[in-house]
Design an enzyme around this catalytic site. Structure first.
Site, short mmCIF file in Angstrom:
data_model
loop_
_atom_site.label_atom_id
_atom_site.label_comp_id
_atom_site.label_asym_id
_atom_site.label_seq_id
_atom_site.Cartn_x
_atom_site.Cartn_y
_atom_site.Cartn_z
N ALA A 15 2.17 -2.96 2.26
CA ALA A 15 0.83 -2.36 2.27
C ALA A 15 0.80 -1.13 1.38
O ALA A 15 1.75 -0.35 1.36
CB ALA A 15 0.42 -2.00 3.69
N CYS A 16 -0.32 -0.97 0.66
CA CYS A 16 -0.43 0.18 -0.25
C CYS A 16 -1.79 0.84 -0.08
O CYS A 16 -2.66 0.35 0.61
CB CYS A 16 -0.24 -0.27 -1.68
SG CYS A 16 -1.64 -1.19 -2.33
N ASP A 17 -1.94 1.94 -0.77
CA ASP A 17 -3.20 2.68 -0.72
C ASP A 17 -3.92 2.63 -2.05
O ASP A 17 -5.02 2.13 -2.17
CB ASP A 17 -2.93 4.13 -0.32
CG ASP A 17 -4.20 4.91 -0.06
OD1 ASP A 17 -5.23 4.30 0.28
OD2 ASP A 17 -4.17 6.15 -0.19
N VAL A 46 -3.64 -1.18 2.71
CA VAL A 46 -3.24 -0.77 4.06
C VAL A 46 -4.35 -0.99 5.09
O VAL A 46 -4.06 -1.27 6.25
CB VAL A 46 -2.73 0.70 4.07
CG1 VAL A 46 -3.87 1.68 3.84
CG2 VAL A 46 -1.98 1.01 5.35
#
Length: 102
Positions: A15-17, A46
Protein backbone atom coordinates in the site's frame (compact mmCIF):
# COMPACT_ATOMS: atom_id res chain seq x y z
CA UNK A 1 -3.68 -7.03 16.73
CA UNK A 2 -3.96 -9.42 13.79
CA UNK A 3 -1.87 -12.49 13.02
CA UNK A 4 -1.63 -15.17 10.35
CA UNK A 5 0.49 -18.23 9.78
CA UNK A 6 2.88 -17.62 6.92
CA UNK A 7 1.88 -20.86 5.20
CA UNK A 8 -1.72 -19.57 4.97
CA UNK A 9 -0.83 -16.33 3.19
CA UNK A 10 -2.12 -16.15 -0.39
CA UNK A 11 -2.41 -12.37 -0.90
CA UNK A 12 -0.03 -9.57 0.06
CA UNK A 13 -0.75 -5.91 -0.61
CA UNK A 14 1.86 -3.18 -0.95
CA UNK A 15 0.00 0.00 0.00
CA UNK A 16 1.20 3.49 -0.85
CA UNK A 17 0.17 7.09 -0.52
CA UNK A 18 1.67 9.22 -3.25
CA UNK A 19 2.00 6.62 -6.02
CA UNK A 20 5.47 7.79 -6.97
CA UNK A 21 6.58 4.41 -8.27
CA UNK A 22 8.73 3.13 -5.40
CA UNK A 23 5.94 1.00 -4.00
CA UNK A 24 5.16 -0.39 -7.47
CA UNK A 25 8.80 -1.45 -7.70
CA UNK A 26 8.61 -3.10 -4.27
CA UNK A 27 5.43 -4.95 -5.27
CA UNK A 28 7.11 -6.26 -8.42
CA UNK A 29 10.21 -7.42 -6.56
CA UNK A 30 8.20 -9.07 -3.79
CA UNK A 31 5.93 -10.77 -6.33
CA UNK A 32 9.00 -12.41 -7.87
CA UNK A 33 10.23 -13.53 -4.45
CA UNK A 34 6.85 -14.98 -3.43
CA UNK A 35 5.85 -16.54 -6.76
CA UNK A 36 7.28 -19.98 -5.84
CA UNK A 37 4.86 -20.06 -2.89
CA UNK A 38 1.74 -19.18 -4.95
CA UNK A 39 1.33 -15.85 -3.16
CA UNK A 40 -0.25 -12.99 -5.11
CA UNK A 41 1.25 -9.53 -4.55
CA UNK A 42 -0.70 -6.42 -5.51
CA UNK A 43 -0.14 -2.69 -5.26
CA UNK A 44 -2.92 -0.37 -4.10
CA UNK A 45 -3.46 3.06 -2.53
CA UNK A 46 -3.54 2.87 1.26
CA UNK A 47 -7.17 4.02 1.42
CA UNK A 48 -8.28 1.29 -1.02
CA UNK A 49 -6.87 -1.88 0.53
CA UNK A 50 -9.12 -4.76 -0.56
CA UNK A 51 -11.11 -6.71 2.01
CA UNK A 52 -9.41 -9.98 1.05
CA UNK A 53 -5.90 -8.71 1.81
CA UNK A 54 -4.19 -10.95 4.34
CA UNK A 55 -0.91 -9.07 4.78
CA UNK A 56 -0.39 -5.38 4.02
CA UNK A 57 3.05 -3.81 3.79
CA UNK A 58 3.36 -0.03 3.82
CA UNK A 59 5.66 2.68 5.05
CA UNK A 60 5.49 3.04 8.82
CA UNK A 61 3.94 6.49 8.44
CA UNK A 62 0.92 4.87 6.72
CA UNK A 63 0.25 2.01 9.17
CA UNK A 64 -2.61 3.73 11.03
CA UNK A 65 -4.35 4.61 7.75
CA UNK A 66 -3.90 1.04 6.52
CA UNK A 67 -5.51 -0.31 9.70
CA UNK A 68 -8.52 1.95 9.13
CA UNK A 69 -8.83 0.67 5.55
CA UNK A 70 -8.60 -3.01 6.56
CA UNK A 71 -8.75 -3.94 10.23
CA UNK A 72 -8.54 -7.71 9.68
CA UNK A 73 -5.26 -7.88 7.74
CA UNK A 74 -1.82 -8.06 9.29
CA UNK A 75 -0.34 -4.59 8.73
CA UNK A 76 3.46 -4.37 8.72
CA UNK A 77 5.38 -1.15 8.29
CA UNK A 78 8.73 -0.64 6.64
CA UNK A 79 11.24 2.21 6.72
CA UNK A 80 13.05 1.65 3.45
CA UNK A 81 11.79 0.52 0.05
CA UNK A 82 15.04 -1.37 -0.52
CA UNK A 83 16.53 -3.89 1.86
CA UNK A 84 14.07 -3.44 4.72
CA UNK A 85 14.08 -6.55 6.95
CA UNK A 86 10.27 -6.79 6.88
CA UNK A 87 10.38 -8.16 3.32
CA UNK A 88 12.74 -10.97 4.38
CA UNK A 89 10.58 -11.63 7.45
CA UNK A 90 7.45 -12.04 5.31
CA UNK A 91 9.19 -14.31 2.80
CA UNK A 92 10.69 -16.44 5.56
CA UNK A 93 7.33 -16.90 7.32
CA UNK A 94 5.68 -17.90 4.04
CA UNK A 95 8.54 -20.21 3.02
CA UNK A 96 9.32 -21.83 6.37
CA UNK A 97 6.12 -21.34 8.35
CA UNK A 98 5.79 -19.07 11.31
CA UNK A 99 3.45 -16.40 12.48
CA UNK A 100 3.21 -12.88 11.12
CA UNK A 101 1.62 -10.39 13.49
CA UNK A 102 1.27 -6.63 13.65
Amino acid sequence: MSSIEGTEVRKVIIACDAGMGSSVMVASQLAKRLKPYSVKVEHTPVNEIPADAQVVLCQTTLVSRARKANSSAVILGFQSFLGDPVFDRVEQAIRDGGSLAD
